[in-house]
Design an enzyme around this catalytic site. Structure first.
Site, PDB file in Angstrom:
ATOM      1  N   ASP A  67       0.832  -1.213   0.000  1.00  0.00           N
ATOM      2  CA  ASP A  67       0.000   0.000   0.000  1.00  0.00           C
ATOM      3  C   ASP A  67       0.866   1.263   0.000  1.00  0.00           C
ATOM      4  OD1 ASP A  67      -2.019  -1.803   0.329  1.00  0.00           O
ATOM      5  OD2 ASP A  67      -2.807  -0.948   2.184  1.00  0.00           O
ATOM      6  N   HIS A 209       4.145  -2.085   2.997  1.00  0.00           N
ATOM      7  CA  HIS A 209       4.185  -0.737   2.412  1.00  0.00           C
ATOM      8  C   HIS A 209       5.528  -0.555   1.707  1.00  0.00           C
ATOM      9  CE1 HIS A 209       1.293  -0.746   5.687  1.00  0.00           C
ATOM     10  NE2 HIS A 209       0.647   0.197   5.032  1.00  0.00           N
TER      11      HIS A 209
HETATM   12 ZN   LIG Z   1      -2.378   3.109   3.428  1.00  0.00          ZN
END
Ligand SMILES: [Zn+2]
Length: 242
Positions: A67, A209
């Site tokens: 993400d 991430h």
């Molecule tokens: Zn996020």
């Protein structure tokens, strides 16, 4: 009137996806839909969709999802490592981070990774109006479409916040996760690996991430370790529909 028509059309598109999913389901022997798969499905796809465990699947499957990218410093390092290993992952992009990094998005698409939507400004969708939520989603979809020529279908809502009562009228399939590595918090390779090892099972969706060096290192170490053990890394759509 026009707005109403659009809303109706988007509902129809979603109904179409559901119909297709259930058609596949009804043609499949229920015996192959393992109990564990069904509970995983509810986490991955939300109510109303079920995850299929394929009869011909001979290796346990997991999906790496990233993400908040693209990140100008680290995403390409991750893409290099994934390419070397022949692994496809899923990237849920922030619209605002795409600017200046269009070449990275183009590369993700060219190399066969799944590209999904993570809103434009990283907003919590259940805390804003439906109109703004739709804007956040559509603006990001449009940026991705301009670069790749494909509209994203999958969406990772920031903080996992998805408004159930409106989901059928937004043309996206929400994708959640089953393992939160907390990579952003610890930024520690061993810690990320431990969390993944402890919780991994067939159908796991791993949240990371791609904006930290430690995440790139941990993700690639995870790929090496689990590929060696016979696991298959797939894009997240393969865990939702066969
Ligand atoms: Zn996020």
């Amino acid at each position: 009137m026009k707005k109403r028509k659009r809303k109706f059309e988007s509902c129809m598109i979603f109904a179409g996806i559901l119909f297709a999913a259930f058609t596949v389901l009804s043609r499949t022997d229920n015996a192959i839909i393992q109990e564990a798969g069904i509970s995983a499905a509810k986490i991955i796809a939300g109510e109303g969709m079920q995850r299929l465990v394929r009869e011909d699947q001979d290796r346990p499957q997991i999906a790496l999802t990233f993400d908040d990218g693209p990140d100008e410093k680290y995403t390409e390092k991750l893409l290099d490592g994934l390419k070397e290993r022949g692994i496809k992952a899923s990237f849920f992009l922030l619209g605002k981070s795409i600017e200046g990094n269009e070449h990275i998005v183009k590369r993700m698409h060219r190399e066969g990774h799944l590209i999904g939507n993570h809103t434009y400004n990283h907003v919590q969708l259940d805390k804003i109006s439906e109109t703004r939520a739709r804007e956040e989603i559509l603006k990001t979809n449009n940026r991705i479409y301009e670069i790749t020529g494909e509209y994203p279908v999958y969406m990772r809502p920031p903080y996992g916040a998805w408004k159930k009562d409106t989901e059928f009228c937004v043309e996206m399939i929400p994708v959640f996760w089953t393992i939160d590595t907390l990579d952003w918090k610890t930024q520690n390779v061993q810690d990320v690996l431990q969390r993944a090892r402890k919780n991994i099972k067939n159908g796991s969706v791993i949240l990371m991430h791609d904006e930290y060096e430690t995440t790139v290192e941990a993700a690639l170490a995870l790929v090496d370790e689990f590929t060696e053990q016979g696991w298959e890394f797939v894009t997240v759509d393969r865990l939702i529909l066969p």
